[in-house]
Scaffold this motif. Sequence first.
Motif, PDB file in Angstrom:
ATOM      1  N   PHE A 263      43.879  55.228  40.971  1.00 35.37           N
ATOM      2  CA  PHE A 263      44.090  54.420  42.180  1.00 35.37           C
ATOM      3  C   PHE A 263      45.131  53.328  41.941  1.00 35.37           C
ATOM      4  O   PHE A 263      45.912  53.004  42.835  1.00 35.37           O
ATOM      5  CB  PHE A 263      42.771  53.823  42.676  1.00 35.37           C
ATOM      6  CG  PHE A 263      41.927  54.804  43.449  1.00 35.37           C
ATOM      7  CD1 PHE A 263      42.247  55.134  44.750  1.00 35.37           C
ATOM      8  CD2 PHE A 263      40.827  55.394  42.866  1.00 35.37           C
ATOM      9  CE1 PHE A 263      41.478  56.042  45.467  1.00 35.37           C
ATOM     10  CE2 PHE A 263      40.048  56.302  43.557  1.00 35.37           C
ATOM     11  CZ  PHE A 263      40.373  56.631  44.873  1.00 35.37           C
ATOM     12  N   GLY A 264      45.146  52.755  40.743  1.00 33.06           N
ATOM     13  CA  GLY A 264      46.168  51.754  40.419  1.00 33.06           C
ATOM     14  C   GLY A 264      47.571  52.351  40.427  1.00 33.06           C
ATOM     15  O   GLY A 264      48.512  51.752  40.956  1.00 33.06           O
ATOM     16  N   ILE A 265      47.701  53.536  39.858  1.00 37.19           N
ATOM     17  CA  ILE A 265      49.010  54.210  39.845  1.00 37.19           C
ATOM     18  C   ILE A 265      49.427  54.593  41.260  1.00 37.19           C
ATOM     19  O   ILE A 265      50.594  54.439  41.639  1.00 37.19           O
ATOM     20  CB  ILE A 265      48.963  55.438  38.912  1.00 37.19           C
ATOM     21  CG1 ILE A 265      48.858  54.973  37.459  1.00 37.19           C
ATOM     22  CG2 ILE A 265      50.177  56.332  39.108  1.00 37.19           C
ATOM     23  CD1 ILE A 265      48.490  56.075  36.484  1.00 37.19           C
ATOM     24  N   ALA A 266      48.463  55.071  42.045  1.00 35.46           N
ATOM     25  CA  ALA A 266      48.776  55.416  43.438  1.00 35.46           C
ATOM     26  C   ALA A 266      49.226  54.179  44.215  1.00 35.46           C
ATOM     27  O   ALA A 266      50.143  54.250  45.038  1.00 35.46           O
ATOM     28  CB  ALA A 266      47.561  56.059  44.102  1.00 35.46           C
ATOM     29  N   SER A 267      48.592  53.044  43.938  1.00 36.18           N
ATOM     30  CA  SER A 267      48.993  51.801  44.583  1.00 36.18           C
ATOM     31  C   SER A 267      50.416  51.420  44.189  1.00 36.18           C
ATOM     32  O   SER A 267      51.221  51.010  45.042  1.00 36.18           O
ATOM     33  CB  SER A 267      48.021  50.681  44.197  1.00 36.18           C
ATOM     34  OG  SER A 267      48.417  49.453  44.762  1.00 36.18           O
TER      35      SER A 267
ATOM     36  N   LEU B  37      48.418  50.606  52.748  1.00 40.47           N
ATOM     37  CA  LEU B  37      47.772  51.619  51.935  1.00 40.47           C
ATOM     38  C   LEU B  37      47.765  51.212  50.453  1.00 40.47           C
ATOM     39  O   LEU B  37      46.763  51.384  49.754  1.00 40.47           O
ATOM     40  CB  LEU B  37      48.472  52.973  52.110  1.00 40.47           C
ATOM     41  CG  LEU B  37      47.932  54.136  51.285  1.00 40.47           C
ATOM     42  CD1 LEU B  37      46.477  54.428  51.635  1.00 40.47           C
ATOM     43  CD2 LEU B  37      48.802  55.364  51.503  1.00 40.47           C
ATOM     44  N   ALA B  38      48.876  50.637  49.997  1.00 41.70           N
ATOM     45  CA  ALA B  38      48.957  50.173  48.608  1.00 41.70           C
ATOM     46  C   ALA B  38      47.893  49.112  48.335  1.00 41.70           C
ATOM     47  O   ALA B  38      47.256  49.113  47.273  1.00 41.70           O
ATOM     48  CB  ALA B  38      50.353  49.626  48.309  1.00 41.70           C
ATOM     49  N   LEU B  39      47.699  48.203  49.290  1.00 39.90           N
ATOM     50  CA  LEU B  39      46.685  47.160  49.121  1.00 39.90           C
ATOM     51  C   LEU B  39      45.272  47.749  49.088  1.00 39.90           C
ATOM     52  O   LEU B  39      44.440  47.348  48.277  1.00 39.90           O
ATOM     53  CB  LEU B  39      46.803  46.122  50.233  1.00 39.90           C
ATOM     54  CG  LEU B  39      48.060  45.254  50.204  1.00 39.90           C
ATOM     55  CD1 LEU B  39      48.098  44.337  51.428  1.00 39.90           C
ATOM     56  CD2 LEU B  39      48.130  44.441  48.929  1.00 39.90           C
ATOM     57  N   VAL B  40      45.020  48.730  49.954  1.00 40.71           N
ATOM     58  CA  VAL B  40      43.708  49.381  49.977  1.00 40.71           C
ATOM     59  C   VAL B  40      43.451  50.106  48.656  1.00 40.71           C
ATOM     60  O   VAL B  40      42.360  50.005  48.076  1.00 40.71           O
ATOM     61  CB  VAL B  40      43.593  50.348  51.178  1.00 40.71           C
ATOM     62  CG1 VAL B  40      42.356  51.229  51.067  1.00 40.71           C
ATOM     63  CG2 VAL B  40      43.577  49.570  52.485  1.00 40.71           C
ATOM     64  N   LEU B  41      44.446  50.823  48.160  1.00 43.38           N
ATOM     65  CA  LEU B  41      44.298  51.524  46.878  1.00 43.38           C
ATOM     66  C   LEU B  41      44.051  50.546  45.736  1.00 43.38           C
ATOM     67  O   LEU B  41      43.237  50.807  44.842  1.00 43.38           O
ATOM     68  CB  LEU B  41      45.535  52.375  46.598  1.00 43.38           C
ATOM     69  CG  LEU B  41      45.732  53.586  47.513  1.00 43.38           C
ATOM     70  CD1 LEU B  41      47.108  54.198  47.301  1.00 43.38           C
ATOM     71  CD2 LEU B  41      44.638  54.611  47.289  1.00 43.38           C
TER      72      LEU B  41
ATOM     73  N   MET C   5      40.073  47.990  41.988  1.00 44.21           N
ATOM     74  CA  MET C   5      39.342  46.806  41.517  1.00 44.21           C
ATOM     75  C   MET C   5      37.834  46.952  41.717  1.00 44.21           C
ATOM     76  O   MET C   5      37.049  46.493  40.884  1.00 44.21           O
ATOM     77  CB  MET C   5      39.875  45.552  42.196  1.00 44.21           C
ATOM     78  CG  MET C   5      41.273  45.184  41.720  1.00 44.21           C
ATOM     79  SD  MET C   5      41.879  43.585  42.286  1.00 44.21           S
ATOM     80  CE  MET C   5      41.954  43.809  44.033  1.00 44.21           C
ATOM     81  N   VAL C   6      37.417  47.606  42.807  1.00 43.76           N
ATOM     82  CA  VAL C   6      35.986  47.842  43.018  1.00 43.76           C
ATOM     83  C   VAL C   6      35.447  48.767  41.927  1.00 43.76           C
ATOM     84  O   VAL C   6      34.361  48.534  41.384  1.00 43.76           O
ATOM     85  CB  VAL C   6      35.726  48.428  44.431  1.00 43.76           C
ATOM     86  CG1 VAL C   6      34.330  49.005  44.551  1.00 43.76           C
ATOM     87  CG2 VAL C   6      35.950  47.366  45.487  1.00 43.76           C
ATOM     88  N   LEU C   7      36.208  49.809  41.593  1.00 42.92           N
ATOM     89  CA  LEU C   7      35.796  50.699  40.504  1.00 42.92           C
ATOM     90  C   LEU C   7      35.722  49.943  39.183  1.00 42.92           C
ATOM     91  O   LEU C   7      34.828  50.187  38.366  1.00 42.92           O
ATOM     92  CB  LEU C   7      36.756  51.884  40.388  1.00 42.92           C
ATOM     93  CG  LEU C   7      36.710  52.899  41.523  1.00 42.92           C
ATOM     94  CD1 LEU C   7      37.811  53.932  41.349  1.00 42.92           C
ATOM     95  CD2 LEU C   7      35.347  53.559  41.605  1.00 42.92           C
ATOM     96  N   SER C   8      36.640  49.018  38.985  1.00 40.72           N
ATOM     97  CA  SER C   8      36.629  48.200  37.775  1.00 40.72           C
ATOM     98  C   SER C   8      35.359  47.349  37.718  1.00 40.72           C
ATOM     99  O   SER C   8      34.718  47.240  36.662  1.00 40.72           O
ATOM    100  CB  SER C   8      37.865  47.307  37.738  1.00 40.72           C
ATOM    101  OG  SER C   8      37.839  46.467  36.625  1.00 40.72           O
ATOM    102  N   LEU C   9      34.994  46.759  38.832  1.00 44.28           N
ATOM    103  CA  LEU C   9      33.765  45.963  38.894  1.00 44.28           C
ATOM    104  C   LEU C   9      32.554  46.838  38.597  1.00 44.28           C
ATOM    105  O   LEU C   9      31.646  46.435  37.855  1.00 44.28           O
ATOM    106  CB  LEU C   9      33.628  45.304  40.264  1.00 44.28           C
ATOM    107  CG  LEU C   9      32.395  44.444  40.479  1.00 44.28           C
ATOM    108  CD1 LEU C   9      32.372  43.276  39.506  1.00 44.28           C
ATOM    109  CD2 LEU C   9      32.345  43.949  41.907  1.00 44.28           C
ATOM    110  N   TRP C  10      32.519  48.046  39.145  1.00 46.92           N
ATOM    111  CA  TRP C  10      31.422  48.985  38.913  1.00 46.92           C
ATOM    112  C   TRP C  10      31.324  49.330  37.421  1.00 46.92           C
ATOM    113  O   TRP C  10      30.243  49.336  36.844  1.00 46.92           O
ATOM    114  CB  TRP C  10      31.657  50.226  39.753  1.00 46.92           C
ATOM    115  CG  TRP C  10      30.545  51.247  39.752  1.00 46.92           C
ATOM    116  CD1 TRP C  10      29.295  51.127  39.217  1.00 46.92           C
ATOM    117  CD2 TRP C  10      30.616  52.538  40.330  1.00 46.92           C
ATOM    118  NE1 TRP C  10      28.591  52.285  39.417  1.00 46.92           N
ATOM    119  CE2 TRP C  10      29.369  53.166  40.109  1.00 46.92           C
ATOM    120  CE3 TRP C  10      31.602  53.236  41.011  1.00 46.92           C
ATOM    121  CZ2 TRP C  10      29.107  54.452  40.540  1.00 46.92           C
ATOM    122  CZ3 TRP C  10      31.322  54.521  41.445  1.00 46.92           C
ATOM    123  CH2 TRP C  10      30.086  55.109  41.206  1.00 46.92           C
ATOM    124  N   GLU C  11      32.472  49.592  36.804  1.00 48.67           N
ATOM    125  CA  GLU C  11      32.493  49.934  35.383  1.00 48.67           C
ATOM    126  C   GLU C  11      32.007  48.755  34.532  1.00 48.67           C
ATOM    127  O   GLU C  11      31.265  48.937  33.564  1.00 48.67           O
ATOM    128  CB  GLU C  11      33.910  50.351  34.967  1.00 48.67           C
ATOM    129  CG  GLU C  11      34.000  50.959  33.584  1.00 48.67           C
ATOM    130  CD  GLU C  11      34.256  49.951  32.487  1.00 48.67           C
ATOM    131  OE1 GLU C  11      33.873  50.220  31.334  1.00 48.67           O
ATOM    132  OE2 GLU C  11      34.835  48.891  32.787  1.00 48.67           O
TER     133      GLU C  11
END
Length: 138
Positions: free
Chosen positions: A68-72, A97-101, A106-112
Amino acid sequence: MDITINTPALLFPALSLLLLAFTNRFMALASLIRNLKNIYKSTHNHLIFGQIQNLRIRLNLIRNMQAFGIASMFCCAFCMFTLYQGWQTAGKIIFGLALVLLMVSMVLSLWEIQISVKALELELSDLEQEEIGEKPIT
């Protein structure tokens, strides 16, 4: 609201640092998994196997965080191209879209991080239980 070509360019340093942090996490996990795999091969300890399973989940999350970071980052670059071409509406949509990605990453990072903290808390509670069990009652 008009955005300039500089607006999406502002995200590049932040995205680069995030991707670097994600890569560092990935490398640390990869090393830990290799070490635990060797320990498991010699001991067949079910706790080690459970830790490896937890690390597999975290590894998948980190992979998705990076994707997602690369897609952003790609969307930011594409947004800059559309703005360069004068396509303001497309640029705004792609920047959004870049901001959403980026937010998903970041949400995935928080989950991890939450999974990592829970695993460490289990390790510490196990250590505390061992320490309590070893102390003589006075």
